[in-house]
Design a protein around this motif. Structure first.
Motif, PDB file in Angstrom:
ATOM      1  N   ASP A  46       0.905  -1.320  -0.169  1.00 29.97           N
ATOM      2  CA  ASP A  46       0.123   0.071  -0.005  1.00 29.97           C
ATOM      3  C   ASP A  46       0.928   1.371   0.067  1.00 29.97           C
ATOM      4  O   ASP A  46       0.597   2.080  -0.672  1.00 29.97           O
ATOM      5  CB  ASP A  46      -1.147   0.233   1.256  1.00 29.97           C
ATOM      6  CG  ASP A  46      -2.101   1.115   1.029  1.00 29.97           C
ATOM      7  OD1 ASP A  46      -2.450   1.336   0.040  1.00 29.97           O
ATOM      8  OD2 ASP A  46      -2.321   1.546   2.121  1.00 29.97           O
ATOM      9  N   LYS A  47       1.869   1.186   0.713  1.00 28.28           N
ATOM     10  CA  LYS A  47       2.655   2.496   0.538  1.00 28.28           C
ATOM     11  C   LYS A  47       3.882   2.544  -0.389  1.00 28.28           C
ATOM     12  O   LYS A  47       4.553   3.667  -0.437  1.00 28.28           O
ATOM     13  CB  LYS A  47       3.593   2.341   2.049  1.00 28.28           C
ATOM     14  CG  LYS A  47       2.543   2.238   3.356  1.00 28.28           C
ATOM     15  CD  LYS A  47       1.589   3.377   3.297  1.00 28.28           C
ATOM     16  CE  LYS A  47       0.796   3.303   4.644  1.00 28.28           C
ATOM     17  NZ  LYS A  47      -0.229   4.459   4.694  1.00 28.28           N
ATOM     18  N   GLN A  48       3.806   1.529  -1.431  1.00 24.72           N
ATOM     19  CA  GLN A  48       4.712   1.862  -2.382  1.00 24.72           C
ATOM     20  C   GLN A  48       3.827   2.174  -3.697  1.00 24.72           C
ATOM     21  O   GLN A  48       2.881   1.902  -3.932  1.00 24.72           O
ATOM     22  CB  GLN A  48       5.361   0.190  -2.901  1.00 24.72           C
ATOM     23  CG  GLN A  48       5.981  -0.396  -1.896  1.00 24.72           C
ATOM     24  CD  GLN A  48       6.402  -1.961  -2.123  1.00 24.72           C
ATOM     25  OE1 GLN A  48       6.448  -2.061  -3.311  1.00 24.72           O
ATOM     26  NE2 GLN A  48       6.827  -2.687  -1.043  1.00 24.72           N
ATOM     27  N   VAL A  49       4.876   3.085  -4.304  1.00 26.83           N
ATOM     28  CA  VAL A  49       4.088   3.851  -5.409  1.00 26.83           C
ATOM     29  C   VAL A  49       4.778   3.086  -6.828  1.00 26.83           C
ATOM     30  O   VAL A  49       5.876   3.069  -6.790  1.00 26.83           O
ATOM     31  CB  VAL A  49       4.415   5.373  -5.296  1.00 26.83           C
ATOM     32  CG1 VAL A  49       4.158   5.986  -6.771  1.00 26.83           C
ATOM     33  CG2 VAL A  49       3.847   6.036  -4.235  1.00 26.83           C
ATOM     34  N   PRO A  55      -0.512   3.660  -6.195  1.00 35.16           N
ATOM     35  CA  PRO A  55      -0.185   2.754  -5.306  1.00 35.16           C
ATOM     36  C   PRO A  55       0.018   1.326  -6.073  1.00 35.16           C
ATOM     37  O   PRO A  55      -0.754   1.081  -6.612  1.00 35.16           O
ATOM     38  CB  PRO A  55      -1.233   2.797  -4.307  1.00 35.16           C
ATOM     39  CG  PRO A  55      -1.847   4.185  -4.343  1.00 35.16           C
ATOM     40  CD  PRO A  55      -1.899   4.306  -5.957  1.00 35.16           C
ATOM     41  N   SER A  56       1.080   0.507  -5.498  1.00 33.12           N
ATOM     42  CA  SER A  56       1.323  -1.017  -6.075  1.00 33.12           C
ATOM     43  C   SER A  56       0.070  -1.636  -5.493  1.00 33.12           C
ATOM     44  O   SER A  56      -0.410  -2.520  -6.110  1.00 33.12           O
ATOM     45  CB  SER A  56       2.494  -1.502  -5.737  1.00 33.12           C
ATOM     46  OG  SER A  56       3.718  -0.728  -6.044  1.00 33.12           O
ATOM     47  N   SER A  57      -0.721  -1.356  -4.218  1.00 34.94           N
ATOM     48  CA  SER A  57      -1.478  -2.127  -3.889  1.00 34.94           C
ATOM     49  C   SER A  57      -2.914  -2.159  -4.873  1.00 34.94           C
ATOM     50  O   SER A  57      -3.636  -2.993  -5.036  1.00 34.94           O
ATOM     51  CB  SER A  57      -2.292  -1.503  -2.566  1.00 34.94           C
ATOM     52  OG  SER A  57      -2.486  -0.032  -2.644  1.00 34.94           O
ATOM     53  N   GLN A  58      -3.110  -1.014  -5.671  1.00 30.82           N
ATOM     54  CA  GLN A  58      -3.830  -0.850  -6.971  1.00 30.82           C
ATOM     55  C   GLN A  58      -3.909  -1.850  -7.808  1.00 30.82           C
ATOM     56  O   GLN A  58      -4.757  -2.250  -8.531  1.00 30.82           O
ATOM     57  CB  GLN A  58      -4.340   0.551  -7.091  1.00 30.82           C
ATOM     58  CG  GLN A  58      -4.845   1.558  -6.308  1.00 30.82           C
ATOM     59  CD  GLN A  58      -5.173   2.820  -6.469  1.00 30.82           C
ATOM     60  OE1 GLN A  58      -5.010   3.232  -7.704  1.00 30.82           O
ATOM     61  NE2 GLN A  58      -5.633   3.712  -5.780  1.00 30.82           N
TER      62      GLN A  58
END
Length: 267
Positions: A46-49, A55-58
């Motif tokens: 979640d905190k990685q772009v 965000p990588s979470s998306q």
């Protein structure tokens, strides 16, 4: 009174749905696994772009839709057919005046219902916890529709073909789950963006439909800037359609040539 093939198919679909929803443990596991994985891995990413503030979470949430469809349509269908074959259900059905197509239509209805439910759950978790944007452009939903239909069809046909590989119900779960688990990694379902994978693994993943399903769903729910995270730097909708269609045709051929109504012990 003679019952039409349509009526028999509808009756068989009802049986399949009732059996599935009565087996609560299997039902909960089917729906919960992709959601739990998305929640755990999404929290990590979640905190990685990935790119352009996305965000990588998306990326993970959009791709996990493909993982959920693969789980319900490939893994669950393959294992359920093995169970039907080994407990004599298929043999009994062949002995009654029911066209074989009715059995397959029943399975198709089952995987469609479970796949739709799985997608809704994954989207709900993605939108609620990871701000996965839901598109307001009808063209994106049209893309979602054809990727979903081709993906469900291909995975279901491959699942039916895969059901001929295990020798018993006991061996079905590991035999079916292991290749699917590997495919999820090399297809960029768990590793985001997919370009973080070594190039040889990306090339292996590109041979199979799961990678293209995930890429198609990312193109629906993520901004166009996210295409930069794909190996080709674009969404490649035409290539996605071709690859998925080829796998649908290949899955159909495999089903027609390998499907067995009787277990090996029946001869």
């Amino acid at each position: 009174m003679t019952v039409s093939p349509v009526g028999l198919s509808a009756a068989r679909a009802g049986v399949e749905l009732r059996q599935f929803f009565r087996e609560r443990t299997a039902m909960i596991f089917t729906f919960a696994l992709p959601v739990v994985l998305l929640t755990l891995l999404g929290s990590i990413f979640d905190k990685q772009v990935a790119v352009a503030g996305i965000p990588s979470s998306q990326l993970l949430a959009a791709g996990m839709i493909a993982g959920g469809i693969g789980s319900t349509c490939f893994v669950n269908l393959a294992t359920s057919i093995v169970s039907d074959r080994e407990d004599g259900t298929l043999k009994r059905l062949r002995g009654v005046p029911m066209p074989p197509i009715a059995y397959f239509i029943g399975k198709i209805v089952l995987v469609l219902v479970t796949a739709v439910a799985e997608v809704i759950l994954v989207l709900a978790v993605g939108a609620t916890f990871f701000d996965l944007p839901l598109p307001d452009d009808p063209r994106r939903w049209l893309t979602f529709g054809w990727v979903f239909l081709l993906g469900v069809t291909g995975c279901a046909l491959l699942g039916a073909a895969m059901s001929s590989v295990p020798r018993s119900v006991r061996g079905a779960a590991p035999i079916v789950n292991l290749p699917f688990l590997v495919l999820q990694f090399v297809s960029g379902i768990f590793i985001v963006p997919i370009t973080n994978l070594p190039e040889p693994l990306q090339q292996i993943g590109a041979l199979f439909p799961l990678k293209w399903m995930a890429q198609g769903f990312r193109s629906v729910f993520l901004p166009d800037a996210a295409a930069a995270t794909e190996p080709a730097g674009t969404w490649e909708h035409g290539r996605i359609a071709v690859v998925l269609a080829v796998w649908c045709l290949g899955g159909l051929i495999l089903c027609l040539t390998t499907f067995r109504w009787q277990g090996r012990k029946d001869g």
